[in-house]
Design a protein around this motif. Sequence first.
Motif, mmCIF file in Angstrom:
data_model
loop_
_atom_site.group_PDB
_atom_site.id
_atom_site.type_symbol
_atom_site.label_atom_id
_atom_site.label_comp_id
_atom_site.label_asym_id
_atom_site.label_seq_id
_atom_site.Cartn_x
_atom_site.Cartn_y
_atom_site.Cartn_z
ATOM 1 N N THR A 10 2.595 1.731 -3.779
ATOM 2 C CA THR A 10 1.504 1.554 -4.830
ATOM 3 C C THR A 10 0.404 2.780 -4.506
ATOM 4 N N ARG A 11 0.007 3.221 -3.573
ATOM 5 C CA ARG A 11 -0.994 4.080 -3.272
ATOM 6 C C ARG A 11 -0.460 5.523 -3.308
ATOM 7 N N LYS A 12 -1.527 6.346 -3.816
ATOM 8 C CA LYS A 12 -0.920 7.670 -3.678
ATOM 9 C C LYS A 12 -1.714 8.480 -2.508
ATOM 10 N N PHE A 13 -1.327 9.144 -1.621
ATOM 11 C CA PHE A 13 -2.158 9.771 -0.515
ATOM 12 C C PHE A 13 -2.200 11.143 -0.814
ATOM 13 N N ASN A 64 0.833 -1.148 0.084
ATOM 14 C CA ASN A 64 -0.013 -0.085 -0.038
ATOM 15 C C ASN A 64 0.878 1.288 0.048
ATOM 16 N N LEU A 65 1.876 1.303 0.997
ATOM 17 C CA LEU A 65 2.769 2.439 0.903
ATOM 18 C C LEU A 65 3.337 2.528 -0.573
#
Length: 543
Positions: free
Chosen positions: A530-533, A527-528
Amino acid sequence: MRPSFRTLVCSLCLGAIAVARLSEEFNEELHLRPLRDGKLAARFSFSTLLKGATPRHPETLGVEDDSQLYTLLPLALGQILREYAVTELHLTLNAGNWNYDRWGYPDEPGVGTGAELWAWMGEGGVVTVDSRWLGLRNALAGLFCASLGSLDEQRTTSPVLTFQPEGALPNGTASHQLRHATLPSEHVCTENLTPFLKLLPCKSLSGIASLLNPHRLFDADWHGLGVHVRYLEDAGVEVRLAFQAVLDPVRAVSDGRRDWSLSAIFDRRIERACPVARSSVIRVRLPQNETYAIIPSPSTMDSTYATYVMSEVNNPPDVAIRWVEETTFQYPPTIEPQTHISVHRTLNGASQHTGQLALTVTNNHDIQLQAGYLETMPWLLQFYLHTLHAQIDGASRDDLVKVISYTPPLPHVQPALLQAVLTLPPKSTLRLTMDVVKPFLAYTEHPPDAQRGWDLPPAVFVPFSSQDGSQTDSDPQQRAILSDVRSMRMYTPVLLVDLATPDFSMPYNVIIMSCTLIALIFGMVFNLLTRKFVVVRVAEKSS
């Protein structure tokens, strides 16, 4: 009128079959014996004699063998015997423990629990005896759907003092070798009985074999099948298929009587005789010192046996015995031992590393007997031979044990082989004790049901002679007893040994915990990466 070509071919075929039948002889027999505890021992025997035949010489294995054409002898088994040049063969598959004290000696001596295979094979030729032994057990495993392939070198021995040939060996035992192996965890079931019946010329469609109902046979207190091949000099090669069972007529009915009939105990009847059988006989051993009625009237009868010859009756009879003065069968509280010696074997000790093998042998007669003692123990249990001691009534009698041979085990290579001669004084009990050690196994060497333990093969006893030969020759009673027991083998029940077993639940716990942690860590890291926060601002609603 000239005969047609089809008529000539049919005539030639019928003539060839007639000639083949003259060289082969098939006989079947059913032997029924009521036991003192109310049970009934049944033995089916189907023998085929190939007249004038001789075992294949091992030196001819390098060339192509002649074509084998059989009419009555099972071709599948005959090809195996020729392929591996087997002179004598004995295979048994049994389920349960034969109770010698209550049932006496069996009609077929091979009643050891599990699978037992032993064969005499000639030496010489390009193929060694060990290579042929490997091919033989694999071929029989495929033929009878049994795990005989597990009878590898770790279970194979050559106990020539106990397993003497039952037939003739060309050129004697000097040019032959014995191979013997047991697998106590193997049992007989319907998948073994089906190929067994296919080897019979009439299958189970007619003759005495039509009584082989698996639903009743495998519900018996004890059951087992056997395949025996031997060479009879000046006669030929004999192939005998046998099935034994100990049935309980009292349990099969609701009135508590031990009356029985063929239709009642087998739930089948003989509808017609086997057309290719030279003789088809039902033999019933008559009860002694009891009032009974046997129906129908037998073909011949004496004080011991009633015999029914199928060729002398119009319809196959439904043989039955009735105890006319008995309303309900009462099980006897005690029964005198029905054998000349009684044997009990135990494995003592609560430790998972050491133990003690204890053996008690009781001579039930008023004369001195001798017995051969055989132990074929896998390397999972190792003997301390120097701790072998014999006692009678607490007094040391090591002189009664004569160790003939001992072969120590080699881990992962060969089992232990102990052969000894025991002298049994009249009406006495000989107790043998010997310390054993249990090795530690790698976790990959344990069976799938490791917590159950390991089955150890039965010990074998062969009463064969008296210590004082001159006294035996002068006493007719001793001669009669010794001639009766000299060819009998007795098997003890199998033992269950508990080896040091690792906790197989721990690897699964570690695997489950590791997989859970990896899944959680992988999920967070994924998640860290591949995800964009981003920050999402939500506009306020207008009033």
